[in-house]
Design an enzyme around this catalytic site. Structure first.
Site, PDB file in Angstrom:
ATOM      1  N   ALA A 103       0.861  -1.185   0.000  1.00 26.26           N
ATOM      2  CA  ALA A 103       0.000   0.000   0.000  1.00 26.26           C
ATOM      3  C   ALA A 103       0.891   1.226   0.000  1.00 26.26           C
ATOM      4  O   ALA A 103       1.858   1.306   0.765  1.00 26.26           O
ATOM      5  CB  ALA A 103      -0.893  -0.002   1.237  1.00 26.26           C
ATOM      6  N   GLY A 125       4.207   4.157   3.335  1.00 20.03           N
ATOM      7  CA  GLY A 125       3.885   2.903   2.657  1.00 20.03           C
ATOM      8  C   GLY A 125       3.849   1.770   3.661  1.00 20.03           C
ATOM      9  O   GLY A 125       4.307   1.914   4.795  1.00 20.03           O
ATOM     10  N   LYS A 126       3.278   0.660   3.290  1.00 16.91           N
ATOM     11  CA  LYS A 126       3.308  -0.539   4.141  1.00 16.91           C
ATOM     12  C   LYS A 126       2.904  -1.717   3.277  1.00 16.91           C
ATOM     13  O   LYS A 126       2.120  -1.575   2.334  1.00 16.91           O
ATOM     14  CB  LYS A 126       2.312  -0.398   5.294  1.00 16.91           C
ATOM     15  CG  LYS A 126       2.619  -1.277   6.489  1.00 16.91           C
ATOM     16  CD  LYS A 126       3.785  -0.703   7.280  1.00 16.91           C
ATOM     17  CE  LYS A 126       3.927  -1.261   8.652  1.00 16.91           C
ATOM     18  NZ  LYS A 126       4.834  -0.457   9.487  1.00 16.91           N
ATOM     19  N   GLY A 127       3.410  -2.887   3.607  1.00 15.73           N
ATOM     20  CA  GLY A 127       3.024  -4.049   2.821  1.00 15.73           C
ATOM     21  C   GLY A 127       3.289  -5.314   3.579  1.00 15.73           C
ATOM     22  O   GLY A 127       3.642  -5.281   4.760  1.00 15.73           O
TER      23      GLY A 127
END
Ligand code: NAD
Length: 429
Positions: free
Chosen positions: A73, A118-120
Site C-alpha cells: 500500500a 507505505g506498508k506491505g
C-alpha cells in the site's frame, strides 16, 4: 456505575477493535479540525495512492506449490518516496496496510523526513516457513512488486515477521533483476551490505531522548524520576538502558511473562533483553515481581509502554499514576484512554514522535546508500539526537502556543507539512 464510565467502556470496546485504517482516518479527521489545511487536501489524504495485490507462488521444500497473497500500500508521496515496513503475518490485509501506510505518512512528516507512507506484507505465518522457503517467498515477492519499489519510489523495511536477512534477500533479488547493486531499495539491512550502524537501537534511543525532554519540560530532573517500562525488547530495553545511563531510576521492566519491580532501581544492563535471552526478564533475581497490568499502574513518574498496542484502555486509564507516558510501542493507548488521561492532566507523548527514531535512522541508512558513504555509529547517534530535538521543538511549539495535547500537536505539525507540500505542488493535471 456513572453514565460517564459507561460511555467510556462502550466506546473503548469499539476503539480497541478499531482497525489501523479506522484509527488513521480518525486521527486525520481530528488533526484536520485543528488546522487550516484545505478540504480537498484532506479528502486526498483519506485515500491511498494505490494498493497493489500480488499472488506469490512458492515451491515448498517437499516440492509442492502454495500460493500466497502479498500487498504493498502506498499512501502518499508528496514529500518524497513511500517508506514503510513489510510484514509477514497471517492477518495482513489490504486495509491494514493502508492504515499503517497512513501512519507512516504522519510519522515521516512530523520528523520532517522527506518520505511519505507505505506498508506491505504477505499473508503468511512465518513460523510455517523454513529459512529456504522464506528466502524463496521473499525473492518472488520482490519480483512481483519490483515496478512499485525503488530507492526514489518506495523503500520497504523490516516489520513483524521480517528482519535484516529478509531485507538482504529482497535487496539482492531487486538488484539482480535491475542488473546493478541497489542497496537503497530497502532499509534495515545488515551493515555489511549498506545497513546503518545504530539502526537497531534507534527507536529505543528516540524514546529515551523524548522521555528526557519531557521530564525536563515538566521541570523535573532525570536523576530524580522513576520509570517503568513494559516490554524489554528492541524498543524497551534500549530506552531503559539509556535512561538508566543518564541517571533515571528504572524501577520496573517486563516481558510477556510479567515484570520485575525494585523501587531503588534495577540494573538494566543485567536484566536480559528479548534479544539477549527471549522471555528472560523473570529469570533475573529481583525482590519483587509484578504482572504486566500492575506495572502500568505503578506509582512512577514516567511510564513507557513498549511492548504491544492497546494496553492502556478505558479499563485502566483511571488508575495510571505516571504523569508522563511515552509511547514506545505503536498504538499502546486507545482513543478513549487517551481522552481520560488528558482529562486527568497526564501527558502522553505519542508514538509517531517517540519511536520515530527507527524511521529516522532508516532515512540515514538510505542517505548512506545513495551516497555510497558509511557513517560511524557516533555520527548516526548525533544526527538522531539533533533530528529528535528538532521534532520535539516543533511539536512543543504547538503545545505551548495552542494548549494542544502532545498527540494533537504532533498530528498538526505533520498535517501542516503535508498540506503545505500539496498546496505548493498543486494538483496535476
Ligand atoms: P521485540 O520483539 O524486540 O520486544 C517485544 C517485548 O515485549 C519482549 O520483551 C516481549 O516479551 C514483550 N511482550 C510481548 N507481548 C507482551 C505483552 N502482551 N505484554 C507485555 N510484554 C509483552 O519488539 P520491539 O521491536 O521492541 O517492538 C515493541 C513495540 O514497538 C511494537 O509495538 C513495535 O511495533 C514498536 N516499534 C518497534 C520498532 C522497531 O524498529 N523495533 C519501531 C517502532 C515501533
Amino acid at each position: 456505575m456513572t453514565q460517564k464510565q459507561t460511555t467510556h467502556a462502550e466506546s473503548d470496546s469499539e476503539s480497541t477493535t478499531e482497525s489501523p485504517l479506522e484509527t488513521a482516518r480518525r486521527q486525520l479527521r481530528t488533526a484536520a479540525s485543528r488546522t487550516d489545511v484545505d478540504d480537498g487536501v484532506i479528502e486526498r489524504l483519506k485515500h491511498p495512492t494505490r494498493v497493489v495485490e500480488v499472488s506469490i507462488p512458492l515451491e515448498r521444500d517437499d516440492g509442492s506449490v502454495d500460493v500466497f497473497t502479498g500487498y504493498r500500500a502506498q499512501h502518499d508521496d508528496v514529500r518524497g518516496p513511500y517508506k514503510g515496513g513489510l510484514r509477514y503475518h497471517p492477518e495482513v490485509n489490504a486495509d491494514e496496510c493502508v492504515g499503517l501506510a497512513m501512519w507512516m505518512t504522519w510519522k515521516c512528516a512530523v520528523m520532517d523526513i522527506p518520505f511519505g507512507g507505505g506498508k506491505g506484507g504477505i499473508v503468511v505465518d512465518p513460523k510455517d516457513l523454513s529459512d529456504d522457503e522464506k528466502e524463496r517467498l521473499t525473492r518472488r515477492f520482490a519480483e512481483e512488486i519490483r515496478d512499485e519499489v525503488g530507492p526514489s519510489r518506495d523503500i520497504p523495511a523490516p516489520d513483524m515477521g521480517t528482519d535484516a536477512q529478509t531485507m538482504a534477500w529482497f535487496m539482492d533479488a531487486y538488484s539482480m533483476q535491475e542488473g546493478e547493486t541497489i542497496p537503497g531499495v530497502v532499509t534495515g539491512k545488515p551493515p555489511v551490505i549498506g545497513g546503518s550502524y545504530g539502526r537497531e537501537e534507534a527507536p529505543g534511543r528516540s524514546v529515551a531522548i523524548v522521555a528526557r525532554e519531557a521530564v525536563e519540560y515538566y521541570d523535573e530532573r532525570l536523576e530524580d524520576v522513576s520509570i517503568a517500562v513494559q516490554g524489554y525488547g528492541s524498543v524497551g530495553a534500549n530506552a531503559a538502558r539509556l535512561l538508566d545511563e543518564w541517571g533515571a531510576d528504572i524501577v520496573a521492566v517486563s516481558d510477556v511473562n510479567g515484570g520485575l519491580y525494585d523501587p531503588d532501581g534495577l540494573d538494566t544492563q543485567d536484566v536480559p533483553s528479548h534479544k539477549e535471552e527471549p522471555e528472560g526478564v523473570l529469570r533475573y533475581d529481583s525482590s519483587k515481581t509484578v504482572s504486566n497490568e500492575e506495572l502500568l499502574e505503578l506509582d512512577v513518574d514516567v511510564l513507557i509502554p513498549a511492548a504491544i498496542g492497546n494496553v492502556i484502555t478505558a479499563d485502566n486509564a483511571d488508575r495510571i499514576q505516571a504523569d508522563i507516558i511515552v509511547e514506545g510501542a505503536n498504538g499502546p493507548t486507545t482513543s478513549t484512554a487517551d481522552t481520560i488521561l488528558h482529562e486527568r492532566g497526564k501527558h502522553v507523548i505519542p508514538d509517531i514522535l517517540a519511536n520515530a527514531g527507527g524511521v529516522t535512522v532508516s532515512y540515514f541508512e538510505w542517505l548512506q546508500d545513495i551516497n555510497r558513504r558509511t557513517w560511524s555509529k557516533e555520527r548516526v547517534n548525533d544526527e538522531l539526537e539533533s533530528a529528535m530535538l528538532d521534532a520535539w521543538a516543533d511539536v512543543k511549539a504547538e503545545v505551548d502556543a495552542r494548549g494542544l495535547s502532545w498527540r494533537d500537536a504532533a498530528y498538526v505539525v505533520a498535517l501542516n507539512r503535508i498540506g503545505e507540500a500539496k498546496e505548493a505542488r498543486g494538483l496535476w493535471p
